[in-house]
Scaffold this active site. Sequence first.
Site, mmCIF file in Angstrom:
data_model
loop_
_atom_site.group_PDB
_atom_site.id
_atom_site.type_symbol
_atom_site.label_atom_id
_atom_site.label_comp_id
_atom_site.label_asym_id
_atom_site.label_seq_id
_atom_site.Cartn_x
_atom_site.Cartn_y
_atom_site.Cartn_z
ATOM 1 N N GLY A 12 0.722 -1.240 0.000
ATOM 2 C CA GLY A 12 0.000 0.000 0.000
ATOM 3 C C GLY A 12 0.746 1.282 0.000
ATOM 4 N N PHE A 110 10.053 -7.722 2.974
ATOM 5 C CA PHE A 110 8.773 -8.036 3.620
ATOM 6 C C PHE A 110 8.117 -9.304 3.075
ATOM 7 C CE2 PHE A 110 8.988 -3.250 3.650
ATOM 8 C CZ PHE A 110 9.506 -3.191 4.935
ATOM 9 N N ALA A 166 8.856 3.160 -11.908
ATOM 10 C CA ALA A 166 7.397 3.120 -11.766
ATOM 11 C C ALA A 166 6.708 4.419 -12.164
ATOM 12 C CB ALA A 166 7.041 2.752 -10.330
ATOM 13 N N LYS A 217 21.312 -6.003 -11.136
ATOM 14 C CA LYS A 217 21.550 -4.656 -11.687
ATOM 15 C C LYS A 217 21.452 -3.609 -10.576
ATOM 16 C CE LYS A 217 17.114 -3.416 -11.484
ATOM 17 N NZ LYS A 217 16.524 -2.246 -10.831
ATOM 18 N N ARG A 282 16.322 4.664 -7.606
ATOM 19 C CA ARG A 282 16.522 5.079 -6.208
ATOM 20 C C ARG A 282 17.851 4.581 -5.660
ATOM 21 N NH1 ARG A 282 10.940 2.331 -4.664
ATOM 22 N NH2 ARG A 282 12.015 0.792 -5.964
ATOM 23 N N ASN A 283 18.297 3.400 -6.119
ATOM 24 C CA ASN A 283 19.587 2.889 -5.657
ATOM 25 C C ASN A 283 20.701 3.860 -6.042
ATOM 26 O OD1 ASN A 283 19.148 0.086 -4.488
ATOM 27 N ND2 ASN A 283 18.007 -0.065 -6.398
#
EC number: 1.1.1.8
Length: 355
Positions: A12, A110, A166, A217, A282-283
Amino acid sequence: MGKESVAVIGSGALSISLSTPSSLHLQETAARIAGQNAMEKTDLFERDVPMWVFQEQVDGKNLTDIINEKHENVKYLPGAKFPENVIANPDLLDAVKDATLLIIVIPHQFLPKTLAQLKGKINPNARAVSLIKGVEVVGADINIFAKVIERELGIRCSALSGANIANEIALEKFSETSIGYTDRKDGEIFQKLFDRPYFRVSIVEDVEGVSLCGAMKNIVAIACGFNDGMNWGDNTKAAIMRVGLLEMKRFCQLFFPSCKDATFVEESAGVADLITTCLGGRNRKVAAAHAETGKPFEQLEQELLGGQRLQGTGTAKEIHEYLTHKGKVDDFPLFKTVYEIAFENKPAKELTSRL
Ligand code: NAD
Ligand code: 13P
């Protein structure tokens, strides 16, 4: 044959906003695509797509109720409408109870807890697709997450991975993805579920190659972030990407020999995802901040990602643990150096010292 019922398993809500699109996460994007196709391909899919959403209160109301009234995540995705057939549900087991197709898209940290809740509670004829980028390592054992899901839930699982940042997909900018399958029928039905004019899906009988490219990657993207944090420029970044791709291939050839060479170069899951993540993921972003500021990754994850989760540092650690058990750490100099910079205080300027 009856229609397929789709459910999305994510957890979520986060700080998602089209005005700050880099913070968008994948769960809602995947649910949007599946919802659009379920709405249109009525001969194949049941119309409603339950989406498990982590519950929270917004202005005294349940977020799931707001999503289902407004077909919009007013807190985290203002301005982007879900198709009205995507139905937020805070109850994991209720969300999946009718599903014959499960889309599993949660940060890999998770997954064990979520699978434990699902075990024995899903349709035994269901099939899953994992959008998770990472690997499970326990000592000298390694598993892709599609196999972990198969082992824990007793159902077949494919893997979807590609150059898929995304927020760009949610804005319906064109991208491609790959689905790796073990049973072609699974590849074909998930292709029908995900393919859109702005999201082109190819299928390949290589669930391991697709999954491992998506996981590894992220280690290379961490290296590219170090590069950017030190302002080393594009030539160095290209060198890191080239060496990284070779280490990804070497890893697969050594430990997963059934992976197909073509996946690395011909599939979006291969070199295309490597490039997009090394440029815009983001990495890369958090690793650049680490090289600039010297702050620990956990702190930067909180400061920069608003609750989203880094995958690459965990994967660097897990792959390092596995290679240590196999006595092969020195055969992967880039992976080794990324691990040492991230976890052993090696200075980022040592990044290329072994290349
Ligand atoms: P994210 O990092 O944006 O979101 C974090 C999620 O974790 C939230 O949904 C939150 O509710 C959930 N969460 C937090 N604590 C939890 C807990 N204790 N238990 C269960 N859930 C909890 O996630 P994402 O970007 O959607 O990434 C999911 C997977 O998809 C990852 O493996 C990622 O590599 C992959 N992926 C992401 C992108 C992308 O651009 N975001 C693209 C391709 C693949
Ligand atoms: P990041 O997790 O680095 O943002 O990568 C997203 C991704 O996997 C793009 O395909």
